[in-house]
Design a protein around this motif. Sequence first.
Motif, PDB file in Angstrom:
ATOM      1  N   ILE B 104       0.618  -0.883   0.005  1.00 33.27           N
ATOM      2  CA  ILE B 104       0.184  -0.233   0.319  1.00 33.27           C
ATOM      3  C   ILE B 104       0.397   1.224  -0.255  1.00 33.27           C
ATOM      4  CG2 ILE B 104      -1.354   1.190   1.664  1.00 33.27           C
ATOM      5  CD1 ILE B 104      -3.128  -1.609   2.521  1.00 33.27           C
ATOM      6  N   LEU B 109      -0.593   4.648  -1.235  1.00 33.63           N
ATOM      7  CA  LEU B 109      -2.176   4.800  -0.947  1.00 33.63           C
ATOM      8  C   LEU B 109      -2.255   5.061  -0.023  1.00 33.63           C
ATOM      9  CD1 LEU B 109      -3.811   1.546  -3.136  1.00 33.63           C
ATOM     10  CD2 LEU B 109      -3.558   3.754  -3.798  1.00 33.63           C
ATOM     11  N   LEU B 110      -1.024   5.692   0.665  1.00 37.13           N
ATOM     12  CA  LEU B 110      -1.459   5.330   2.656  1.00 37.13           C
ATOM     13  C   LEU B 110      -2.667   5.966   3.507  1.00 37.13           C
ATOM     14  CD1 LEU B 110       2.198   5.420   3.254  1.00 37.13           C
ATOM     15  CD2 LEU B 110       1.013   3.783   3.988  1.00 37.13           C
ATOM     16  N   TYR B 111      -2.725   7.310   1.686  1.00 46.90           N
ATOM     17  CA  TYR B 111      -3.373   8.084   2.367  1.00 46.90           C
ATOM     18  C   TYR B 111      -5.099   8.212   2.486  1.00 46.90           C
ATOM     19  CZ  TYR B 111       0.477  10.342   4.376  1.00 46.90           C
ATOM     20  OH  TYR B 111       1.727  10.829   4.442  1.00 46.90           O
ATOM     21  N   ARG B 112      -5.371   7.133   1.662  1.00 44.90           N
ATOM     22  CA  ARG B 112      -7.555   6.451   1.437  1.00 44.90           C
ATOM     23  C   ARG B 112      -7.578   6.191   2.622  1.00 44.90           C
ATOM     24  NH1 ARG B 112      -7.006   5.342  -4.370  1.00 44.90           N
ATOM     25  NH2 ARG B 112      -5.665   7.095  -4.962  1.00 44.90           N
ATOM     26  N   MET B 113      -8.988   6.259   2.657  1.00 47.78           N
ATOM     27  CA  MET B 113      -9.853   6.164   4.023  1.00 47.78           C
ATOM     28  C   MET B 113     -11.022   5.728   3.766  1.00 47.78           C
ATOM     29  SD  MET B 113      -9.289   9.316   6.042  1.00 47.78           S
ATOM     30  CE  MET B 113      -7.272  10.103   6.682  1.00 47.78           C
ATOM     31  N   TRP B 114     -11.183   5.141   2.253  1.00 48.00           N
ATOM     32  CA  TRP B 114     -12.391   4.184   2.637  1.00 48.00           C
ATOM     33  C   TRP B 114     -12.205   2.787   1.763  1.00 48.00           C
ATOM     34  CZ3 TRP B 114     -16.634   6.699   4.484  1.00 48.00           C
ATOM     35  CH2 TRP B 114     -17.055   5.703   4.337  1.00 48.00           C
ATOM     36  N   ARG B 115     -11.380   2.657   1.475  1.00 45.65           N
ATOM     37  CA  ARG B 115     -11.178   0.725   0.640  1.00 45.65           C
ATOM     38  C   ARG B 115     -10.652   0.438   1.287  1.00 45.65           C
ATOM     39  NH1 ARG B 115      -8.996   1.631  -4.886  1.00 45.65           N
ATOM     40  NH2 ARG B 115      -7.881  -0.147  -3.999  1.00 45.65           N
ATOM     41  N   ARG B 116     -11.451  -0.742   1.916  1.00 44.43           N
ATOM     42  CA  ARG B 116     -10.641  -2.140   2.334  1.00 44.43           C
ATOM     43  C   ARG B 116      -9.764  -2.598   1.841  1.00 44.43           C
ATOM     44  NH1 ARG B 116     -14.410  -5.509   5.095  1.00 44.43           N
ATOM     45  NH2 ARG B 116     -12.993  -7.307   4.595  1.00 44.43           N
ATOM     46  N   ALA B 117      -8.414  -1.621   3.569  1.00 42.42           N
ATOM     47  CA  ALA B 117      -6.625  -1.981   3.353  1.00 42.42           C
ATOM     48  C   ALA B 117      -6.557  -3.898   2.904  1.00 42.42           C
ATOM     49  CB  ALA B 117      -6.046  -1.625   4.288  1.00 42.42           C
TER      50      ALA B 117
END
Lengths: 626, 253
Positions: B104, B109-117
Amino acid sequence: MSAAGLLVQLLNGLADASSLFLLSAGLSLIFGVSRIVNFAHGSLYMLGAYVAYSILERIGGTPLGFWGSVLLAALAVGAIGAMIEIVVLRRIYRTPELFQLLATFAVSLIVKDAVLAIWGIEDLLGPRAPGLAGAISILGRRLPQYDAMLILIGVVVLAGLHLLLTRTRWGVLLRAATQDRDMVGALGVNQALLMTSVFCLGAFLAGLGGALQLPREPANAGIDITAIGDAFVVVVVGGLGSIPGAFLAAVLIAEIKALCIALGTIALPFGLTIAFPKFTLVAEFVVMAVVLVLRPWGLLGKPQAAAVSAGPPETPLAPAGRAQKWLASAVFVALLLLPLLAGGNSYAIVLAIDIFVGVLFATSLHFIMGPGGMHSFGHAAYFGLGAYASALLLKAAGLPMPVALLLSPLGGGLGALLFGWFCVRLSGVYLAMLTLAFGQIVWSIVLQWDDLTGGSNGIIGVWPSAWLASKTTYFYLALVVCAACVLAIRRILFSPFGFALRATRDSSLRSEAIGIDVRRIQWIAFIVAGAFCGLAGGLFAFSKGSISPETISVSRSIDGLVMVLLGGVQSLAGPVIGAASFLVLQDQVARDFEYWRAALGVLILILVLAFPGGLVGALRFRLRRA
Amino acid sequence: MTLLLVENLAKGFGGVCAVDNVSFRLEAGELLAMIGPNGAGKSTCFNMVNGQLRPDAGRVLLDGKNIVGLPPHDIWRMGVGRTFQIAATFGSMTAVENVQMALISREGLLYRMWRRADRHAREEAMSLLERVGMADQAERPCGILAYGDVKRIELAIALANRPKVLLMDEPTAGMAPKERIALMALTRDLAHENGIGVLFTEHSMDVVFGYADKLIVLARGKMIAEGDRDSVRDNPRVREVYFGAGKTAGLHA
């Protein structure tokens, strides 16, 4: 201002520094050896003042009687400190630091109610010290003799502590224990006795400080909180565990305050004025913020090894199972039906709204505390900023209420943007103390900015729009907002950002080594938590119709901590269950029982000593064993 | 161009000179062992190369660019992976999530807050675990894995960014002898296949003399020898540091 006036003002400052030092030295000493931040230290100080008052009433007429009373009071408080160590603290040396703080906080609640029960709520002013009631004349100005005596006592205590720590066997053992307690134990030293004696000495110093302050300031049941705030600041500025550091910090802070008073109100060009005396309320916290940013371990402190967390490692996050989803939906539906069952304007509805606000408040705190690993002791600041932002947008800016509510996250978020930048530079106890300091700064600014915030009266007439005015409608609004936010926070925790946040907590070393900017992730987490918390504040403001500086008080921050820990910091459902049970419990107990604070204290102690995993943790444990 | 060039690196801690004028070069596909007694300055050297410590003097050139003064997370992005002396992983995540975390980060993509990690790049993470032989433990939390297994997870994490340089601080400490050989053989294969330069420290001489292409020897912060296995083995100063003066025992390969 004349030179003579300034000199006397500075000497006054030294007297204040002396009492600050007496108050803080014990706290620093105790922390150095036990690594426990003793929240009950302010209560010991308060006890010193009250006990001294009672003894002084009987034998305080003569100089011998006066100083004898002061000493007796300090000794009594020392004995109480030893007792607290034996009964409570001895059991929790190995638990995470947050639990230790909470346990000592519980002790402070019990002490407060005990003081109220014994001495009542009236302010008690002690007699002047016989023989020292006059003043010394310095260049035509007058310095109270008692202040001169205090300066002397402060220096004597500093020298005495220094000799004790460097010249006696006990002092050597103590310094050794400060470095490595287990090693001292391995050498055959009775650790339990050493710890008890340190607590006894620390409590003695606090008691002495309280007793000596009595002729200058009346004793009342609120001084424990102000005292512990001051002591934290001094100890953190000086460097945790450093006695000379505490002295230096006490002098620095007291003299800056004295200067502010000496400067008075100064006129600037363009008709502006600066009222320096008003600055005294926040001066110490500003000093602390500056020192912590420049020297993260205080003036004379040393870098701390990372705290050894005694708790088991957290289990990986699991998405909600079918049963959990059903349960959550069932609770939601039951809540939707509540107004029909309980009646639209019933007390249950009012309490439920409080619970929704509390749940959102606790969940936002949990976000940085649990997954983020950053213990915030000033979360009420963002709550208050949100509340005041929406109230002011409604009253001063004339915005419609729904807009004002929607913008409340901005208040909390902007506050967190500013404070978080400083906070993420620190960790552990220092971070907790800095958050506390920022909370106090916000509180005192709100209190003093009369023109904007209405000062201690606060802002009244903060009511929702007509279509939201009925309790039932507002209940649904609060329910939907709270549920949506809790789900959103949960969603964030399962997202890449949530993972990265937990990564920074688990190992900042590894995080940096895979390209994660630890500070930036933590900073953004602060802002996210602040924004959600601000929304909770906005909901709160419109549910009460008025707000006051009490909205930002330390006790609200502490309530949040208790909610999170009650539910269990390692569980996502923890803050929800914790907040709900805490508020119901508080409501039930506070209504029928005069000593609800003490009851809460006992409850916290039971929680910390018996269920360190919180309610959810205890439940899981049960389920797993069944 | 030399992959990693270290010139005149120095670092002192309050009067103690931990690393003093150390220079070396590391080529792509090469395994370079840094050896020396405890306190020789090996970990300090590592910490300066990956940005955790700022050197008092000297340069570190990665592909010709000076990386001194950059924070570790930036140096990682430039292609320097690292494993630690005391293995550091994320204890509250499963093995596969640990690797996914690195992926990630690589994708920015560290600052994405919606999709499941936990659904992100699972296959790639699994194949990396496969590569280090940990695929069957993918769903176990790192906090409860055996130490040797955690070290292998660390390697998988370090590989996630397709590094040019791999810094391995005592990669086989805490492992059984068979595991050590397997891990080093794996590291050598990875280095040769992908042209990764590997700098590692190690106390096990079996590992060092079995796998290193080149060696540098530190003692009290100073470089006392460098070269291939044989020249270092026969170097009298190295013998003196390891065995004391006057002894004639040889280092075993």
